[in-house]
Design a protein around this motif. Structure first.
Motif: not given
Length: 306
Positions: A1-6, A12-13, A90-96
């Protein structure tokens, strides 16, 4: 699986662009079942080989596929395989902020290696230009190497020591390293494979075959004085070691675990990256630091702990 964050906007682009094409989606579908060379893909999709080749390059740069050169009846052929079954964005900035785990990060300038073994062709570039003379291995011990923003060598290694300033009671869950790099060819050559090996605390993690030395366009961060016929950018690669094994871009590549690298034995981690003299593809390394290539970072270490 490839996991990318915002937070990884460049990656991401790049991945989103690679997926924004019916042709490239069709190529990924074909590679779901087996490895295929470019001619086979062109025949299956009833498209010109040149069209497939250009789209394969986009998928290569994104890291979604891997290519390797294999002997053919006439010369060599590029064989393609898919790297990931799933992509998670993962597009949620607050997840961390909601994650109870802690993160210790340190970025090491590429010129701050503590040991090296260098075989020409080799050289160093800093903010002032190419450190002269090129192909002189003694430069790799000169104080000016500390300011390096691009380093290249044909064979050998660079070794770094990263301090680990976290509590001895911390439960380490993963160690991650990220760096931008590619092969080293005369000028540049996208079909120039190199077997690049990474070691952590003396344990060999994996050998990754970089497909080439990239120079078809200017690197996003390169200064205007860098000549066009020079290496321009690399691929941002991410290594992770946890209690289940070692991973490259979220794909398991070896059974080396955290216990194998004995992370609590000393207050630093030793990272070594190089090309072995007996590698199948002795194609060198270009290692990018801040201000060069496509990614504005040096070598990034991240330790996740609780």
């Amino acid at each position: 699986m490839l996991e990318l964050t915002i937070d990884e906007s460049d990656r991401l682009i790049t991945v989103a662009h690679a997926l924004a094409s019916e042709i490239r989606i069709s190529i990924l579908k074909l590679l779901n079942y087996q490895k295929m060379n470019i001619i086979e893909i062109a025949e299956k999709l009833d498209l010109p080989v040149s069209t497939i080749a250009s789209n394969i390059k986009v998928l290569e740069v994104s890291g979604l596929i891997n290519t390797e050169l294999q002997p053919a009846t006439r010369g060599k052929m590029k064989v393609c395989s898919r790297n990931f079954d799933d992509i998670y964005m993962l597009l949620n900035l607050n997840i961390r902020h909601n994650d109870p785990k802690n993160c210790y990060e340190l970025e090491m300038p590429i010129g701050h290696y503590v040991d090296c073994e260098i075989t020409p062709t080799c050289g160093i570039i800093n903010q002032n230009g190419v450190v002269q003379p090129e192909d002189d291995t003694s430069l790799f011990y000169h104080p000016e190497r500390i300011s390096a923003q691009l380093i290249w060598l044909r064979q050998g290694f660079l070794e770094y020591r990263f301090p680990v300033s976290i509590s001895g009671n911390a439960k380490i869950e993963s160690v991650q390293f990220s760096m931008e790099l590619c092969s080293e060819a005369p000028h540049y050559d996208h079909n120039w494979p190199s077997d690049i090996t990474v070691w952590i605390n003396g344990k060999e993690i994996c050998t990754w075959t970089c497909p080439g030395d990239f120079g078809d366009r200017r690197g996003k961060l390169n200064p205007t004085w860098l000549r066009d016929n020079h290496t321009q950018y690399g691929l941002l690669k991410n290594w992770k070691i946890d209690n289940t094994g070692s991973y490259l871009d979220a794909v398991k590549v070896s059974s080396v675990t955290l216990s194998d690298i004995e992370i609590h034995k000393q207050k630093f981690l030793i990272l070594k990256v190089g090309v072995k003299s007996n590698a199948v593809n002795v194609g060198g390394i270009n290692l990018f630091g801040k201000g060069f290539g496509d990614h504005n970072q040096d070598i990034l270490m991240r330790i996740i702990y609780s």
